[in-house]
Design a protein around this motif. Structure first.
Motif, short mmCIF file in Angstrom:
data_model
loop_
_atom_site.label_atom_id
_atom_site.label_comp_id
_atom_site.label_asym_id
_atom_site.label_seq_id
_atom_site.Cartn_x
_atom_site.Cartn_y
_atom_site.Cartn_z
N TRP A 251 37.00 30.62 -3.32
CA TRP A 251 36.48 31.39 -1.86
C TRP A 251 36.16 30.14 -1.00
O TRP A 251 35.64 29.22 -1.50
CB TRP A 251 35.50 32.37 -1.93
N ARG A 252 36.82 30.09 -0.07
CA ARG A 252 36.49 29.19 1.07
C ARG A 252 35.93 29.84 2.34
O ARG A 252 36.77 30.66 2.87
CB ARG A 252 37.87 28.37 1.41
N ASP A 253 34.88 29.47 2.69
CA ASP A 253 34.10 29.92 4.07
C ASP A 253 34.94 29.39 5.24
O ASP A 253 35.07 28.32 5.39
CB ASP A 253 32.67 29.71 3.98
N GLN B 179 41.16 32.96 -7.39
CA GLN B 179 41.23 31.84 -6.40
C GLN B 179 39.85 31.37 -5.78
O GLN B 179 39.01 32.34 -5.69
CB GLN B 179 42.29 32.06 -5.19
#
Length: 142
Positions: free
Chosen positions: A9-11, A7
């Motif tokens: 990655w979202r910060d 998936q």
């Protein structure tokens, strides 16, 4: 071949960010010489000779702005509580951020942090929170 198990990655920003009342971001973690609460490493005289107390790492710009000198006693206050520890002026942290360790139970750092959960992993966000810094006891040179 497309992988479904990976998936992107979202910060995400921390749940609590600095504001006017609590203008600094406190991050906490380990130091090289101790492990977790220090139950074992604090029994080793050699390790305590190198690192024997909680230190608050503060950037020189912030220290100058707040009139803080090395070894001054500071109070860190969040929306949940306060602790006191000694200042260590260093460029290891950027301006606007503080870093300290959690190895010394006489400075109950987790009383400042919060239990906000990561929305995916459900792991608590214990490592950072917004704080204000106050000088409690200046060094003799202040």
């Amino acid at each position: 071949m497309e992988r479904e198990d990976l998936q992107p990655w979202r910060d995400l920003p921390p749940a609590e960010v600095p504001d006017e009342e609590y203008p600094m971001l406190l991050n906490n973690g380990r130091v090289l010489y101790h492990w977790h609460g220090g139950q074992m490493t604090r029994r080793a005289a050699g390790l305590l000779a190198v690192y024997d107390r909680t230190l608050v790492e503060i950037n020189p710009q912030d220290a100058q702005r707040l009139n803080i000198k090395n070894q001054a006693r500071l109070r860190l206050t969040s929306r949940r509580g306060s602790v006191q520890a000694e200042a260590w002026i260093t460029e290891r942290v950027p301006a606007g951020m503080l870093y300290t360790n959690f190895h010394f139970p006489e400075t109950p750092l987790n009383e400042l942090t919060q239990a906000a959960l990561d929305p995916i992993s459900k792991i608590p966000e214990y490592k950072q929170c917004a704080v204000k810094v106050e000088l409690v006891q200046p060094t003799e040179s202040q």
